[in-house]
Design a protein around this motif. Structure first.
Motif, PDB file in Angstrom:
ATOM      1  N   LEU A   1       9.226  10.089   5.068  1.00 11.88           N
ATOM      2  CA  LEU A   1       9.253   9.818   3.641  1.00 11.88           C
ATOM      3  C   LEU A   1       7.888   9.316   3.190  1.00 11.88           C
ATOM      4  N   ASP A   2       7.654   9.385   1.882  1.00 15.48           N
ATOM      5  CA  ASP A   2       6.452   8.815   1.279  1.00 15.48           C
ATOM      6  C   ASP A   2       6.798   7.442   0.730  1.00 15.48           C
ATOM      7  N   ILE A   3       5.919   6.480   0.976  1.00 12.91           N
ATOM      8  CA  ILE A   3       6.142   5.102   0.541  1.00 12.91           C
ATOM      9  C   ILE A   3       5.199   4.798  -0.615  1.00 12.91           C
ATOM     10  N   ALA A   4       5.762   4.409  -1.742  1.00  9.29           N
ATOM     11  CA  ALA A   4       4.952   4.017  -2.896  1.00  9.29           C
ATOM     12  C   ALA A   4       4.624   2.531  -2.803  1.00  9.29           C
TER      13      ALA A   4
ATOM     14  N   ALA B   1      -8.526   6.989   2.656  1.00  9.78           N
ATOM     15  CA  ALA B   1      -8.231   7.408   1.282  1.00  9.78           C
ATOM     16  C   ALA B   1      -6.960   8.225   1.204  1.00  9.78           C
ATOM     17  N   ASP B   2      -6.563   8.873   2.314  1.00 13.72           N
ATOM     18  CA  ASP B   2      -5.378   9.723   2.305  1.00 13.72           C
ATOM     19  C   ASP B   2      -4.126   8.986   2.757  1.00 13.72           C
ATOM     20  N   GLY B   3      -4.204   7.668   2.823  1.00 13.05           N
ATOM     21  CA  GLY B   3      -3.049   6.896   3.255  1.00 13.05           C
ATOM     22  C   GLY B   3      -2.953   6.751   4.756  1.00 13.05           C
TER      23      GLY B   3
ATOM     24  N   MET C   1       0.850  -1.191   0.000  1.00  9.32           N
ATOM     25  CA  MET C   1       0.000   0.000   0.000  1.00  9.32           C
ATOM     26  C   MET C   1       0.885   1.240   0.000  1.00  9.32           C
ATOM     27  N   ALA C   2       0.351   2.336  -0.516  1.00 10.17           N
ATOM     28  CA  ALA C   2       1.071   3.613  -0.502  1.00 10.17           C
ATOM     29  C   ALA C   2       0.748   4.371   0.784  1.00 10.17           C
ATOM     30  N   PHE C   3       1.766   5.016   1.355  1.00 12.71           N
ATOM     31  CA  PHE C   3       1.594   5.811   2.564  1.00 12.71           C
ATOM     32  C   PHE C   3       2.362   7.117   2.428  1.00 12.71           C
TER      33      PHE C   3
END
Length: 615
Positions: free
Chosen positions: A117-120, A322-324, A85-87
């Motif tokens: 950081l953002d995780i893809a 929905a926003d991670g 999942m993206a976070f």
């Protein structure tokens, strides 16, 4: 929707990312070493992941005396872990462990900072390099080889919490850096303190070279080397032999967290070394669930430990936002209190929200103290096609009472195979037939003390739990009272399937699970009837059948109430017998009255019954 608090349940897809430490890119040095090792990472929920990982380590100096401080630049390549999942805004921290060989042994821990950081989704992360310092062992002289052996990787997801994925390394040619420890100058002394971080009340080990003979003193000083206090250590055992310092010292239990220095003095020599004191954090809560997957309507047993003793807790379902970020599901929370050890056991939570991806537990007054476990909502293989009826093993705890006899019959556990059958399809408003079959119709076995050809009457009843979306209800299936004649060792049986009807209250998918089972047994004795009632409460059950109905959703009716009492009285049992003779309650319990108590599932669990039947 209610927002899931920080640290609540690091369980949405097991997304710990190894090697995510680092703030900004650091230029590679000409002295940087690089190795590719075989990594094995233990990822929560997902399990083990393996693959190559490239590790680069650069020392700011490669020679110097023992006891010198070295700054290492660490560049961890992508580990064999990705997030499903993206976070956004995740926090991560990694610690690389190096093993020393050659002129020194032991390990060095190079901890990186916590970074955001953002995780893809499904993309390996290539973390930025970071720097960390460590001390070369003071007594070392010669070449020291450093080999990466593993990383500890912690990810804190927004609104969800922390989880750890340790990775270990294997493979040949693992040396990533070498340091040459020079002999100390004439007259110089060295001092090494291990570990570099210690809890109050724990020991440190002292070592060094070049020390004059005598009995050394050990003091704890502030970070600048001032305000030294001998009582900073509650116990000390330093010694010098042939110029080599050795020994241990115990940091006083009341020492506050912070940066300090250790000062050792002997003769006209003294030396200091850095030491960090840090209390161990409170144990993090841990939560487990059983089962970890199932269709909507699954009853999940939730257990946990390491919560604050006697704390008020909430058990909740979790869904991805929905926003991670994480949200609580639409399912009602369950409120429970931890015991004196900070534990809960087998708290029931019913999964109704089809979006549920986890079940969490949080302290009501401190929601940072929380944990959870992943739960997968399963669907019928063909989407909206109901599953075929299936037999499920229901784990029961049963309690029996005998009318008119004050005796404590211990609660017992047993497993009963039950299959529910309902039509696959119906329309909202229909009334459909429901059947419950107990495997072999066997509900017990007559004990050895039963007289031959004893007559008794059995009336079983089963509560069926129903879930449709987020709505729940229940109803009963029964069998009329029937007579059986048994001798010692005979099976106690139902006459056949338990039957009943169910009013379909609307459209949608309905899931049916076996619930509470009650069995009433009546034994004629001396012109009266001795009655027992056994109530078996389901500790673990599962969906046995489904029905797909057309029409609007509708509103469920009130749930059925399952009877747990007795329904017949036998008069004054203490004065029952031939010719009015007195029969003691003990004699009844040891004889015929026990037959009433064992016309149930209690004394012979299913597996044992089956073995007896074979043998």
């Amino acid at each position: 929707m209610m927002r899931v608090s920080r640290r609540t349940a690091a369980f949405l897809g097991a997304v710990t990312i190894a090697g995510t430490a680092g703030l900004t890119a650091i230029a590679s040095s000409a002295y940087a070493g690089s190795v590719t090792r075989d990594a094995t990472c233990d990822v929560p929920v997902i399990g083990k992941k393996t693959g190559p990982q490239t590790i680069k380590v650069d020392f700011d100096k490669t020679t110097g005396p023992g006891g010198v401080t070295v700054t290492a630049t660490v560049d961890l390549g992508p580990p064999p872990i990705t997030s499903p999942m993206a976070f956004k805004g995740a926090k991560a921290q990694s610690t690389l462990t190096l093993s020393m060989s050659g002129a020194a042994t032991g390990t060095v821990s190079l901890a990186g900072p916590e970074v955001t950081l953002d995780i893809a989704a499904d993309v390996p992360i290539d973390p930025a390099p970071y720097t960390a310092t460590f001390t070369i062992p003071a007594a070392a002289v010669g070449d020291i080889q450093f080999t990466p052996t593993g990383t500890a990787n912690v990810t804190d997801l927004p609104g969800l919490g922390k989880q750890t994925a340790p990775c270990t390394y294997a493979g040949a040619n693992g040396v990533v850096a070498t340091f040459t420890a020079d002999s100390p100058p004439a007259g110089a002394v060295t001092l090494d303190v291990q570990p570099g971080t210690v809890e109050p009340g724990n020991e440190i080990t002292l070592s060094g070279a070049g020390w004059p003979a005598g009995t050394p003193t050990v003091e704890l000083c502030d970070a600048a080397g001032a305000n030294c206090k001998a009582d900073g250590f509650s116990a000390k055992s330093p010694s010098v032999a042939n110029g080599t310092l050795s020994g241990k010292a115990t940091v006083a239990a009341g020492t506050a967290d912070g940066d300090y220095t250790v000062k050792v003095s002997s003769g006209d020599k003294n030396k200091t070394a850095p030491l960090k004191v840090k209390k161990a954090p409170a144990a993090e809560p841990k939560v487990g669930i059983d089962p970890s997957s199932g269709p909507v309507g699954t009853k999940v047993k939730v257990s946990g430990k390491s919560f604050t003793p006697n704390a008020d807790l909430i058990v909740f379902g979790a869904v991805p936002g929905a926003d991670g970020k994480g949200d609580k599901s639409t399912d009602p929370v369950v409120q429970v209190k931890a015991d004196a050890k900070g534990e809960i056991k087998d708290v029931e939570f019913v999964v109704k929200d089809p979006s549920t991806v986890g079940i969490g537990v949080a302290e009501k007054n401190n929601t940072d103290r929380a944990d959870g476990a992943a739960f997968t909502v399963t669907t019928p293989p063909s989407g909206e096609k109901p599953m075929d009826p299936r037999q499920v093993d229901v784990q029961y705890e049963c309690k029996t009472t005998v009318t008119g006899i004050d005796i404590d019959i211990p609660a017992m556990q047993t497993t009963v195979p039950i299959k529910l059958t309902v039509p696959a399809n119906a329309a909202g408003g229909d009334t459909v037939d429901v059947k419950a079959e107990i495997q072999g119709n066997v509900i017990g076995k007559a004990p050895s003390m039963v007289p031959a050809n004893s007559k008794l009457f059995v009336t079983p009843k089963l509560t069926v739990d129903v879930v449709q979306g987020t709505d729940t209800s229940s109803f009963e299936v029964t069998e009329p009272k029937h007579e059986i004649t048994v001798s010692p060792g005979d099976d106690l049986t139902t006459a056949g399937a338990l039957t009943g009807t169910f009013k379909v209250w609307g459209g949608g998918m309905f899931s049916f699970s076996p619930g509470t089972l009650t069995i009433q047994t009546e034994v004629p004795l001396g012109g009266q009837t001795i009655t027992s009632m056994t109530k078996c409460t389901a500790q673990k059950t599962d969906v046995s059948a489904q029905l797909l109905a057309s029409g609007d959703k509708g509103t469920p009716p009130p749930s059925a109430e399952s009877s747990g009492g007795t329904s017949a009285t036998g008069g004054d049992l203490a004065k029952t017998g031939s010719g009015g003779d007195t029969i003691s309650a003990f004699a009844l319990v040891a004889g015929t009255a026990v037959l009433a108590a064992v016309g149930t599932l209690l004394l012979v669990p299913y597996r044992r019954r089956r073995l007896q039947a074979r043998g």
